[in-house]
Write an enzyme that holds these catalytic residues in place. Structure first.
Site, PDB file in Angstrom:
ATOM      1  N   LYS A 128       0.867  -1.186   0.000  1.00  0.00           N
ATOM      2  CA  LYS A 128       0.000   0.000   0.000  1.00  0.00           C
ATOM      3  C   LYS A 128       0.895   1.224   0.000  1.00  0.00           C
ATOM      4  O   LYS A 128       1.985   1.206   0.555  1.00  0.00           O
ATOM      5  CB  LYS A 128      -0.883   0.024   1.257  1.00  0.00           C
ATOM      6  N   ASP A 168      -7.160   4.093  -4.402  1.00  0.00           N
ATOM      7  CA  ASP A 168      -7.764   3.964  -3.072  1.00  0.00           C
ATOM      8  C   ASP A 168      -8.378   5.342  -2.805  1.00  0.00           C
ATOM      9  O   ASP A 168      -8.622   6.101  -3.759  1.00  0.00           O
ATOM     10  CB  ASP A 168      -6.708   3.571  -2.011  1.00  0.00           C
TER      11      ASP A 168
HETATM   12  P1  NDP Z   1     -12.969   7.624  -2.650  1.00  0.00           P
HETATM   13  O1  NDP Z   1     -11.896   8.618  -2.487  1.00  0.00           O
HETATM   14  O2  NDP Z   1     -13.560   7.397  -3.994  1.00  0.00           O
HETATM   15  O3  NDP Z   1     -14.169   7.926  -1.657  1.00  0.00           O
HETATM   16  C1  NDP Z   1     -13.945   8.003  -0.294  1.00  0.00           C
HETATM   17  C2  NDP Z   1     -15.235   8.418   0.379  1.00  0.00           C
HETATM   18  O4  NDP Z   1     -15.087   8.302   1.778  1.00  0.00           O
HETATM   19  C3  NDP Z   1     -15.612   9.857   0.117  1.00  0.00           C
HETATM   20  O5  NDP Z   1     -17.009   9.980   0.148  1.00  0.00           O
HETATM   21  C4  NDP Z   1     -14.948  10.566   1.277  1.00  0.00           C
HETATM   22  O6  NDP Z   1     -15.508  11.813   1.599  1.00  0.00           O
HETATM   23  C5  NDP Z   1     -15.172   9.588   2.387  1.00  0.00           C
HETATM   24  N1  NDP Z   1     -14.111   9.738   3.385  1.00  0.00           N
HETATM   25  C6  NDP Z   1     -12.776   9.686   3.164  1.00  0.00           C
HETATM   26  N2  NDP Z   1     -12.101   9.914   4.302  1.00  0.00           N
HETATM   27  C7  NDP Z   1     -13.047  10.110   5.228  1.00  0.00           C
HETATM   28  C8  NDP Z   1     -12.978  10.397   6.604  1.00  0.00           C
HETATM   29  N3  NDP Z   1     -11.795  10.526   7.249  1.00  0.00           N
HETATM   30  N4  NDP Z   1     -14.170  10.522   7.293  1.00  0.00           N
HETATM   31  C9  NDP Z   1     -15.362  10.383   6.646  1.00  0.00           C
HETATM   32  N5  NDP Z   1     -15.471  10.150   5.328  1.00  0.00           N
HETATM   33  C10 NDP Z   1     -14.328   9.996   4.644  1.00  0.00           C
HETATM   34  O7  NDP Z   1     -12.373   6.249  -2.071  1.00  0.00           O
HETATM   35  P2  NDP Z   1     -12.882   4.755  -2.292  1.00  0.00           P
HETATM   36  O8  NDP Z   1     -14.344   4.730  -2.478  1.00  0.00           O
HETATM   37  O9  NDP Z   1     -12.013   4.149  -3.310  1.00  0.00           O
HETATM   38  O10 NDP Z   1     -12.489   4.093  -0.896  1.00  0.00           O
HETATM   39  C11 NDP Z   1     -13.395   4.004   0.200  1.00  0.00           C
HETATM   40  C12 NDP Z   1     -12.937   2.907   1.142  1.00  0.00           C
HETATM   41  O11 NDP Z   1     -12.906   1.657   0.445  1.00  0.00           O
HETATM   42  C13 NDP Z   1     -11.531   3.063   1.745  1.00  0.00           C
HETATM   43  O12 NDP Z   1     -11.518   2.500   3.029  1.00  0.00           O
HETATM   44  C14 NDP Z   1     -10.672   2.210   0.813  1.00  0.00           C
HETATM   45  O13 NDP Z   1      -9.482   1.805   1.438  1.00  0.00           O
HETATM   46  C15 NDP Z   1     -11.608   1.055   0.562  1.00  0.00           C
HETATM   47  N6  NDP Z   1     -11.364   0.239  -0.618  1.00  0.00           N
HETATM   48  C16 NDP Z   1     -11.293   0.778  -1.861  1.00  0.00           C
HETATM   49  C17 NDP Z   1     -11.116  -0.026  -2.954  1.00  0.00           C
HETATM   50  C18 NDP Z   1     -11.100   0.511  -4.339  1.00  0.00           C
HETATM   51  O14 NDP Z   1     -11.041  -0.291  -5.274  1.00  0.00           O
HETATM   52  N7  NDP Z   1     -11.190   1.808  -4.560  1.00  0.00           N
HETATM   53  C19 NDP Z   1     -10.927  -1.478  -2.816  1.00  0.00           C
HETATM   54  C20 NDP Z   1     -11.118  -1.961  -1.464  1.00  0.00           C
HETATM   55  C21 NDP Z   1     -11.302  -1.116  -0.425  1.00  0.00           C
HETATM   56  P3  NDP Z   1     -14.688  13.181   1.346  1.00  0.00           P
HETATM   57  O15 NDP Z   1     -14.921  13.489  -0.089  1.00  0.00           O
HETATM   58  O16 NDP Z   1     -15.307  14.139   2.272  1.00  0.00           O
HETATM   59  O17 NDP Z   1     -13.240  12.902   1.664  1.00  0.00           O
HETATM   60  O1  2IT Z   2      -7.926  -1.728  -0.529  1.00  0.00           O
HETATM   61  C1  2IT Z   2      -7.905  -2.235  -1.668  1.00  0.00           C
HETATM   62  O2  2IT Z   2      -8.059  -3.441  -1.847  1.00  0.00           O
HETATM   63  C2  2IT Z   2      -7.723  -1.339  -2.817  1.00  0.00           C
HETATM   64  N1  2IT Z   2      -7.655  -0.134  -2.625  1.00  0.00           N
HETATM   65  C3  2IT Z   2      -7.589  -1.901  -4.194  1.00  0.00           C
HETATM   66  C4  2IT Z   2      -6.178  -2.350  -4.454  1.00  0.00           C
HETATM   67  C5  2IT Z   2      -5.870  -2.784  -5.854  1.00  0.00           C
HETATM   68  O3  2IT Z   2      -4.697  -3.076  -6.078  1.00  0.00           O
HETATM   69  O4  2IT Z   2      -6.765  -2.836  -6.711  1.00  0.00           O
END
Ligand code: NDP
Ligand code: 2IT
Length: 449
Positions: A128, A168
């Site tokens: 990461k 992420d």
């Molecule tokens: P994005 O940046 O697309 O969206 C993140 C969302 O979460 C936004 O709505 C953001 O709001 C909110 N957020 C971020 N930080 C905070 C905080 N400290 N408190 C409250 N709200 C918060 O990210 P993703 O959708 O990609 O990721 C969301 C989660 O999913 C994370 O935990 C990530 O690690 C996990 N994840 C993502 C994957 C992927 O493929 N993208 C795969 C597996 C897990 P704001 O705009 O206000 O920051």
């Molecule tokens: O937390 C996660 O699994 C991710 N942000 C996706 C990682 C990836 O390599 O697609």
């Protein structure tokens, strides 16, 4: 030595060696508690110090990221890549750009990633990276200059068979495109070194949808163990980014009514449910306009906005935390339970605090940890790597079917290792043991490295 003694000694050592890294301690404790009964029964795992090695990243790269903003000012951010474990494949995991990013958060994420990637059954190690840079409020050119500067250092540490980053929080298609472009320029090679790339340059169809869809497929499998489904259920989702958006879309397709979405400022509650038109509005608001979720209520006045609050006070059957770590605490868990919630599916990484997990498990409701239910994103990244190696692209149907099979396979693994004497499926235990087995086996086979 008993399992409890092992956990106590292990955690005391870990905390002494990694002071102040509270998110990392939290993630490790959960895994060690699950696998300790196996470790103390295995002289090999004990003697070869497999768990002690797993918690020590193979390598951490930390670097300065200087860039110039639109006003001509010099800005400096921190850059990181945690290369946690390469026992079963090249380091693999996302890059996070958020003001809260620090070493503890990236170590917890890289640690979780190692087990998650193992659960997918694909050959990917754990990693990461990220920066304390926040893309929010920055222009496209500022984001590009930052991404280029970030890559000016990281390019020498990654590669298609070494380390393959992806998105992420704060890193989506735009940022991956800029980083990939700079990587390609510096390396003078076109390889699948990033996943989540644009479709026109090697990105897999369905990668944007994969995490949210995969979480719903996992939720479906959980509900099916109780003869239930998403049909007719009310769902609360937190977040409004990539994972939240596609969890919302799939939950609705499966017949549920999604009533909340949020960002770090607050949440919206739409009692009528987020239909296709409303979903398109949110998609455009977040991905094109890069606006805030509170704008939803100007467009849809029947919805309400709650500033500074999280959505867990709203009555629902299924909760899907899809924003960030530790966003659902013990008090909020009690409120969800009181309101009749029977299923919690994590889309985010470690969104539920340990006391909240304990409350869900004590109430014997369905609860899945992110390393199982959000693995669809990295699994589809693994499929993107395969397509890139073969220099061809599969159809949406093919990718979606593979994603579905991988998620049901992870569910089966959780059932295998997590079913307790009374029949309750402890998905935390199942995912941790299932993920650990393969990594431990590979580490034992490869000697002390
Ligand atoms: P994005 O940046 O697309 O969206 C993140 C969302 O979460 C936004 O709505 C953001 O709001 C909110 N957020 C971020 N930080 C905070 C905080 N400290 N408190 C409250 N709200 C918060 O990210 P993703 O959708 O990609 O990721 C969301 C989660 O999913 C994370 O935990 C990530 O690690 C996990 N994840 C993502 C994957 C992927 O493929 N993208 C795969 C597996 C897990 P704001 O705009 O206000 O920051
Ligand atoms: O937390 C996660 O699994 C991710 N942000 C996706 C990682 C990836 O390599 O697609």
């Amino acid at each position: 030595m008993t399992a409890n003694q092992y956990v106590e000694e292990f955690m005391a050592n870990l905390i002494a060696k990694n002071p102040g890294e509270k998110e990392f301690h939290q993630a490790v404790k959960e895994v060690v508690e699950s696998v300790a009964p196996y470790i103390v029964e295995s002289p090999q795992l004990m003697k070869m110090k497999v768990m002690e090695r797993i918690v020590e990243p193979e390598r951490i790269i930390m670097f300065r990221v200087p860039w110039v903003n639109d006003a001509g000012e010099v800005c400096i951010n921190k850059g990181y890549r945690v290369q946690m474990n390469s026992a079963i494949g090249p380091y693999k995991g996302g890059i996070r750009f958020h003001s809260s990013v620090n070493l503890s958060i990236l170590k917890f994420l890289a640690f979780e990633q190692t087990f998650k990637n193992s659960l997918t059954t694909l050959p990917m190690g754990g990693g990461k990276g990220g920066s304390d840079f926040s893309p929010r409020g920055k222009s496209d050119m500022e984001v590009m200059r930052f991404c280029q500067s970030f890559m000016n250092e990281l390019f020498r540490h990654i590669g298609p068979d070494t380390d393959v980053p992806a998105g992420d929080i704060g890193v989506g298609g735009r940022e991956v495109g800029f980083m990939f472009g700079q990587y390609k320029k510096l390396r003078d090679e076109f390889t699948g070194t990033f996943t989540g790339k644009g479709r026109s340059f090697g990105g897999s169809i369905m990668r944007p949808e994969a995490t949210g869809y995969g979480a719903c497929y996992f939720g479906q499998a959980m509900l099916a163990t109780r003869g239930e489904s998403y049909e007719g259920k009310t769902v609360c989702i937190s977040g409004s980014g990539n994972v939240a958006q596609y969890a919302c879309k799939k939950a609705r397709e499966l017949g549920a009514k999604v009533v909340t979405m949020s960002d770090s400022n607050g949440f919206i509650y739409d009692p009528e449910g987020i239909d296709d038109a409303k979903w398109n509005y949110i998609f455009n608001l977040k991905n094109v306009k890069r606006g805030r979720i509170k704008e939803y209520v100007s467009q849809y006045p029947n919805a309400q906005y709650f500033e500074g609050q999280r959505p867990w006070s709203i009555k629902c059957d299924i909760a899907m935390p899809c924003a960030t770590q530790n966003e659902l605490n013990g008090e909020q868990a009690k409120e969800l339970l009181k309101n009749g919630c029977t299923c919690v599916v994590e889309g985010a990484n470690m969104p539920t605090t340990p006391d909240a997990i304990a409350a869900f498990q004590a109430a014997k409701i369905l609860y899945s940890p992110g390393k199982a239910s959000n693995a669809g994103g990295v699994a589809t990244s693994g499929l993107e790597m395969t397509q890139n190696s073969m220099r061809l692209g599969w159809s949406a149907k093919e990718v979606d079917e593979r994603l579905h099979d991988i998620m049901t396979g992870i569910h089966e693994m959780c059932v295998k290792y997590g079913t307790e004497e009374d029949g309750y499926i402890n998905y935390v235990k199942g995912a941790n043991i299932g993920g650990f087995m393969k990594v431990a086996d590979a580490m034992l086979a490869q000697g002390i490295v």
